[in-house]
Scaffold this motif. Structure first.
Motif, short mmCIF file in Angstrom:
data_model
loop_
_atom_site.label_atom_id
_atom_site.label_comp_id
_atom_site.label_asym_id
_atom_site.label_seq_id
_atom_site.Cartn_x
_atom_site.Cartn_y
_atom_site.Cartn_z
N UNK A 47 0.79 -1.25 0.22
CA UNK A 47 0.15 0.06 -0.16
C UNK A 47 0.81 1.14 0.02
N UNK A 48 2.10 0.98 0.41
CA UNK A 48 3.02 2.49 0.42
C UNK A 48 3.25 2.91 -0.83
N UNK A 49 2.96 1.99 -1.93
CA UNK A 49 3.12 2.47 -3.43
C UNK A 49 1.83 3.18 -3.69
N UNK A 50 0.78 3.07 -3.10
CA UNK A 50 -0.46 3.57 -3.70
C UNK A 50 -1.04 4.56 -2.67
N UNK A 51 -0.83 5.05 -1.39
CA UNK A 51 -1.34 5.76 -0.56
C UNK A 51 -0.42 6.75 -0.09
N UNK A 52 0.49 7.26 -0.71
CA UNK A 52 1.66 8.21 -0.50
C UNK A 52 1.46 9.36 -1.10
N UNK A 53 1.14 10.50 -0.74
CA UNK A 53 0.64 11.75 -1.30
C UNK A 53 2.13 12.32 -2.03
N UNK A 54 2.21 12.75 -3.11
CA UNK A 54 3.21 13.45 -3.89
C UNK A 54 2.93 14.95 -3.98
N UNK A 55 3.34 15.53 -2.98
CA UNK A 55 3.13 17.14 -2.95
C UNK A 55 4.18 17.85 -3.86
N UNK A 56 5.04 17.08 -4.07
CA UNK A 56 5.97 17.82 -5.04
C UNK A 56 5.69 17.83 -6.54
N UNK A 57 4.76 16.78 -6.94
CA UNK A 57 4.49 16.68 -8.35
C UNK A 57 2.97 17.48 -8.61
#
Length: 84
Positions: A47-57
């Motif tokens: 799940x760490x591949x799917x539920x991590x927000x990407x604020x930089x992008x």
């Protein structure tokens, strides 16, 4: 919380400066089962591949939840399924 990853000042704390180990994840899952805890919720380690927000992008949509205009049009134009 399989998606945990250290940010900000967590790198300075030895207990917080790493991701969850697979062995830790397995131990907690085993304890839930051992003690019959039925209200526990287990996320898969992946799940760490799917539920991590990407604020930089994308700061407006860091989880990628907002559909693009083209995707939305494809969904709206798709044939509707009939339930028998």
């Amino acid at each position: 919380m399989a998606q945990y990853y250290p940010t900000n000042r967590a790198e300075k704390n030895i207990l917080l400066n790493r991701a969850v180990r697979h062995s830790e994840f397995e131990r907690v899952a085993d304890l839930l089962n051992k003690y019959g805890l039925e209200n526990g919720w287990i996320q898969e380690m992946e799940s760490h591949d799917f539920y991590r927000p990407n604020f930089d992008e994308d700061r407006e949509d860091p989880f990628g939840n907002i559909l693009s205009r083209d995707t939305l049009l494809l969904i709206l134009r798709a044939p509707k399924l009939k339930i028998l």
